[in-house]
Motif scaffolding. Structure first.
Motif, PDB file in Angstrom:
ATOM      1  N   ALA A 156       0.851  -1.192   0.170  1.00 60.58           N
ATOM      2  CA  ALA A 156      -0.075   0.045  -0.016  1.00 60.58           C
ATOM      3  C   ALA A 156       0.817   1.183   0.013  1.00 60.58           C
ATOM      4  N   GLU A 157       2.120   1.377   0.670  1.00 54.16           N
ATOM      5  CA  GLU A 157       2.786   2.488   0.799  1.00 54.16           C
ATOM      6  C   GLU A 157       3.568   2.711  -0.337  1.00 54.16           C
ATOM      7  N   GLU A 158       3.824   1.632  -1.209  1.00 51.01           N
ATOM      8  CA  GLU A 158       4.490   1.900  -2.589  1.00 51.01           C
ATOM      9  C   GLU A 158       3.424   2.323  -3.595  1.00 51.01           C
ATOM     10  N   LYS A 159       2.083   2.081  -3.455  1.00 44.56           N
ATOM     11  CA  LYS A 159       1.076   2.432  -4.292  1.00 44.56           C
ATOM     12  C   LYS A 159       0.738   3.707  -4.048  1.00 44.56           C
ATOM     13  N   GLU A 160       1.351   4.561  -2.850  1.00 40.46           N
ATOM     14  CA  GLU A 160       0.566   5.738  -2.434  1.00 40.46           C
ATOM     15  C   GLU A 160       1.153   6.619  -3.586  1.00 40.46           C
ATOM     16  N   PRO A 161       0.451   7.769  -4.079  1.00 45.09           N
ATOM     17  CA  PRO A 161       1.177   8.762  -4.997  1.00 45.09           C
ATOM     18  C   PRO A 161       2.139   9.474  -4.330  1.00 45.09           C
ATOM     19  N   ALA A 162       3.122   9.773  -5.284  1.00 44.40           N
ATOM     20  CA  ALA A 162       4.339  10.466  -4.806  1.00 44.40           C
ATOM     21  C   ALA A 162       4.067  11.970  -4.292  1.00 44.40           C
TER      22      ALA A 162
END
Length: 268
Positions: free
Chosen positions: A262-268
Motif C-alpha cells: 500500500a505504501e509503494e502504491k501511494e502517489p508521490a
C-alpha cells in the motif's frame, strides 16, 4: 538491542526524537513514537540509504548518531536488487526482511551474527568420515547428536572457534550466518566455491548475507514459487518449519506485505 516502533513510549523514544531533531526533523520530544516520529524516521532512513521501514533499530540509531550509513549495513538499493533477481514486488522482499531477518547481520564488534549447531557438527563430522561419536564424548557441547549448548551472541564465535580446532570445514558448515541465518552446509547448493568462501562472504556485509538468502530461495523452486505467488503459509512452512504457526510467521508476512504494498502504491 533497542528496536523502536510506532506506538512505543518512554525514554528511548525521547532519545530517538532528540537524535532526529539534531538531524533536522521538526519534532516535539514527547517520548511518544507517534505518526510524526514515524515520518521522521522514514525520512532519515531514506536520506541515509537505509531500508525504509519506519522501525528505529540499531542501524537507524547508529546512522543518526554518526550522520551516515555504515557501509556493511543493508540498503534500500540492496532490497531492490534482490526483488529484481527474485522477480517479485519490492514489498515482498521488504516483508521478508522485516519478519525473517534478525534485524542486524553483525554484532556490535563487527563480527557476523551466528548460531553454532552442535547436532549439525555431529552430522557433518560423520559425513566427513570422522569418529563423531568419540568426539561427542570428548566435546559434548560442540559435537552432539542432540540440539543445544547455545551460548548466544559473541559467545557463539567462541564455540565456533573451538569447533574449528576439531575440523574447520565441518564447524563453518555447522553454523547459521547473518541476517537470515543461512546454514553453512548449504554452501555448495548455493553456488559458493567452498564453505570457507561462504563464510568470508557472510563476514563482508549484510548485502552479501542478503545475496545468500536470495540464492537459498532460488535453489528451492517450491519456495521461490510460494514467494512469487505470495502464498505466505506455504512460504513460512518451508522456510521456518512446521512450527511456523506458533509464531504467526505467515500472518506477519501477509500484514507486512500489505503495508509495504500500500505504501509503494501511494502517489508521490
Amino acid at each position: 538491542m533497542t528496536i523502536l516502533r510506532l506506538g512505543d513510549v518512554g525514554a528511548d523514544v525521547r532519545e530517538l526524537q532528540r537524535l532526529l531533531r539534531e538531524r533536522g526533523a521538526q519534532l516535539e520530544m514527547t517520548g511518544d513514537f507517534d505518526a510524526a516520529t514515524l515520518a521522521a524516521v522514514r525520512a532519515a532512513q531514506a536520506r541515509y540509504g537505509l531500508v525504509v521501514d519506519g522501525i528505529a533499530g540499531p542501524k537507524t540509531l547508529l546512522a543518526l548518531q554518526r550522520d551516515t550509513r555504515q557501509p556493511a549495513h543493508l540498503s534500500a538499493a540492496d532490497l531492490q536488487r534482490a526483488a529484481d533477481v527474485l522477480e517479485v514486488p519490492l514489498a515482498a522482499v521488504r516483508a521478508v526482511n522485516e519478519v525473517e531477518s534478525r534485524g542486524s547481520g553483525f554484532l556490535a564488534d563487527g563480527r557476523p551474527v551466528i548460531l553454532f549447531e552442535r547436532h549439525i557438527m555431529f552430522r557433518q563430522l560423520k559425513v566427513a568420515g570422522r569418529d563423531a561419536d568419540a568426539l561427542a564424548r570428548q566435546y559434548p557441547n560442540l559435537v552432539n547428536a542432540a540440539r543445544g549448548g547455545y551460548a548466544g551472541g559473541a559467545a557463539e564465535h567462541m564455540r565456533l572457534a573451538r569447533a574449528a580446532d576439531i575440523d574447520e570445514a565441518c564447524a563453518l558448515a555447522a553454523a547459521s550466518w547473518g541476517l537470515f541465518q543461512v546454514m553453512g552446509y548449504h554452501w555448495e547448493r548455493l553456488g559458493y566455491p567452498s564453505v570457507q568462501a561462504f563464510s568470508a562472504c557472510m563476514r563482508d556485509s549484510e548485502a552479501a548475507q542478503l545475496d545468500a538468502f536470495v540464492r537459498f530461495i532460488l535453489a528451492d523452486p517450491v519456495l521461490h514459487k510460494a514467494l512469487k505467488a505470495r502464498r505466505w503459509p506455504t512460504f513460512a512452512s518451508l522456510y521456518n518449519g512446521p512450527a511456523y504457526r506458533e509464531n504467526l510467521y505467515d500472518v506477519k508476512l501477509a500484514r507486512a506485505f500489505a503495508r509495504y504494498d500500500a505504501e509503494e502504491k501511494e502517489p508521490a
